[in-house]
Scaffold this motif. Structure first.
Motif, short mmCIF file in Angstrom:
data_model
loop_
_atom_site.label_atom_id
_atom_site.label_comp_id
_atom_site.label_asym_id
_atom_site.label_seq_id
_atom_site.Cartn_x
_atom_site.Cartn_y
_atom_site.Cartn_z
N ILE A 67 0.88 -1.16 0.00
CA ILE A 67 0.00 0.00 0.00
C ILE A 67 0.92 1.21 0.00
CG2 ILE A 67 -1.77 1.28 1.24
CD1 ILE A 67 -2.76 -1.38 2.39
N LYS A 68 1.04 1.84 -1.15
CA LYS A 68 1.99 2.94 -1.32
C LYS A 68 1.45 4.21 -0.67
CE LYS A 68 4.77 5.26 -4.81
NZ LYS A 68 5.27 5.19 -6.17
N VAL A 69 2.18 4.68 0.35
CA VAL A 69 1.78 5.92 1.03
C VAL A 69 2.88 6.97 0.98
CG1 VAL A 69 0.17 4.74 2.59
CG2 VAL A 69 2.54 5.08 3.32
N ALA A 70 4.10 6.56 0.65
CA ALA A 70 5.24 7.49 0.61
C ALA A 70 5.68 7.70 -0.84
CB ALA A 70 6.41 6.94 1.43
N ASP A 71 6.18 8.90 -1.12
CA ASP A 71 6.57 9.25 -2.49
C ASP A 71 8.00 8.83 -2.80
OD1 ASP A 71 8.23 11.19 -1.33
OD2 ASP A 71 6.84 12.83 -1.72
N SER A 72 8.50 9.26 -3.94
CA SER A 72 9.83 8.85 -4.40
C SER A 72 10.94 9.37 -3.50
CB SER A 72 10.06 9.33 -5.84
OG SER A 72 9.94 10.74 -5.92
N SER A 73 10.69 10.39 -2.70
CA SER A 73 11.71 10.88 -1.76
C SER A 73 11.58 10.21 -0.40
CB SER A 73 11.60 12.40 -1.62
OG SER A 73 10.40 12.75 -0.96
N GLY A 74 10.61 9.30 -0.25
CA GLY A 74 10.42 8.60 1.01
C GLY A 74 9.54 9.34 2.00
N LYS A 75 8.83 10.34 1.52
CA LYS A 75 7.97 11.13 2.40
C LYS A 75 6.50 10.75 2.21
CE LYS A 75 11.00 15.11 2.66
NZ LYS A 75 11.21 16.49 2.26
N ALA A 76 5.82 10.64 3.33
CA ALA A 76 4.38 10.40 3.33
C ALA A 76 3.75 11.49 4.18
CB ALA A 76 4.07 9.03 3.92
N THR A 77 2.45 11.50 4.24
CA THR A 77 1.77 12.41 5.15
C THR A 77 0.96 11.57 6.14
OG1 THR A 77 -0.22 12.56 3.79
CG2 THR A 77 1.53 14.19 3.36
N ILE A 78 0.56 12.22 7.21
CA ILE A 78 -0.29 11.53 8.17
C ILE A 78 -1.57 11.06 7.48
CG2 ILE A 78 -1.77 11.93 10.18
CD1 ILE A 78 0.61 13.33 11.47
N LEU A 79 -2.14 11.90 6.60
CA LEU A 79 -3.36 11.53 5.90
C LEU A 79 -3.14 10.29 5.03
CD1 LEU A 79 -6.31 11.95 5.13
CD2 LEU A 79 -5.52 13.57 3.38
N ASN A 80 -2.07 10.28 4.24
CA ASN A 80 -1.79 9.11 3.39
C ASN A 80 -1.64 7.85 4.23
OD1 ASN A 80 -1.61 11.01 1.36
ND2 ASN A 80 0.54 10.68 0.93
N THR A 81 -0.93 7.96 5.34
CA THR A 81 -0.70 6.81 6.20
C THR A 81 -2.01 6.35 6.83
OG1 THR A 81 1.52 7.68 6.60
CG2 THR A 81 0.74 5.94 8.08
N TYR A 82 -2.83 7.30 7.27
CA TYR A 82 -4.15 6.97 7.82
C TYR A 82 -4.99 6.22 6.77
CZ TYR A 82 -9.01 7.82 9.23
OH TYR A 82 -10.33 7.66 9.55
N LEU A 83 -5.01 6.74 5.55
CA LEU A 83 -5.77 6.08 4.49
C LEU A 83 -5.24 4.67 4.22
CD1 LEU A 83 -6.19 9.07 1.99
CD2 LEU A 83 -7.97 8.04 3.44
N GLY A 84 -3.92 4.53 4.29
CA GLY A 84 -3.32 3.21 4.09
C GLY A 84 -3.72 2.21 5.17
#
Length: 195
Positions: free
Chosen positions: A103-120
């Motif tokens: 479940i991809k939540v982080a971008d190519s630089s390795g950064k995610a957001t709390i929202l993306n992680t929550y959705l994941g």
């Protein structure tokens, strides 16, 4: 609306040593060999919330094309950083009964957001996985209420949630989501027993 919180960035945990990645091994540990000898009655589905996953020989992957990050195609969980694939290899090295669900939540630089992680996490709950792996955390000392809520919901649904303590040797009570009581926090040290 009961509360509002900042959608803080989470970052994958990069190695803090200069150890050459070519020294990395995916050979089964003694624990992995023992676990395989138990012949589990079912596959264990592990959702990897990370930078995605590139399918490699030996990895048992259930790729549903889930991407909440800001990079890559919206229906591709392809890893454009490498961290997620590396975590998948480590998890798979210890048991042949693991099915990986990226479940991809982080971008190519390795950064995610709390929202993306929550959705994941919410997607992992919906999919009914057995384990959620989150090998990233915030750099701030705040506690995310929505991540705490989602992790608690997953645990209350019978899902093990495994999170990283990070690679900086910080007190985990100051690192989210490692500061969520219901999560299993994993840490490591270097060969000289330091962080």
């Amino acid at each position: 609306i009961s509360s509002v919180e900042i959608n803080e960035p989470l970052k994958v945990n990069e190695a803090t040593t200069t150890k050459d990645k070519s020294e990395k091994t995916t050979e089964k540990t003694e624990l992995g060999k023992y676990l395989d000898s138990l012949k589990p009655s079912k596959e264990v589905r592990v959702a990897i919330l990370d930078t995605g996953l590139n399918t490699k020989e030996g990895l048992n992957v259930e790729d549903l094309g889930i991407n909440y990050s800001s990079t890559g195609e919206s229906t591709s969980s392809s890893d454009d950083n490498g961290h997620g694939t590396e975590m998948a290899e480590l998890i798979s090295a210890n048991s042949s009964s693991v099915k990986l669900v990226p479940i991809k939540v982080a971008d190519s630089s390795g950064k995610a957001t709390i929202l993306n992680t929550y959705l994941g996490i919410k997607k992992a709950i919906e999919l009914g996985v057995d384990v959620v792996n989150i090998s990233m955390n915030t750099a701030s000392t705040t506690t995310s209420e929505i991540l705490t809520e989602a992790i608690n919901e997953a645990v209350n649904s019978g899902i093990f949630v495994v999170v990283s303590a990070g690679n900086l040797g910080l007190d985990t009570s100051k690192v989210s989501p490692a500061n969520v009581d219901s999560a299993i926090v994993v840490s490591a040290v270097n060969s000289d027993n330091t962080f």
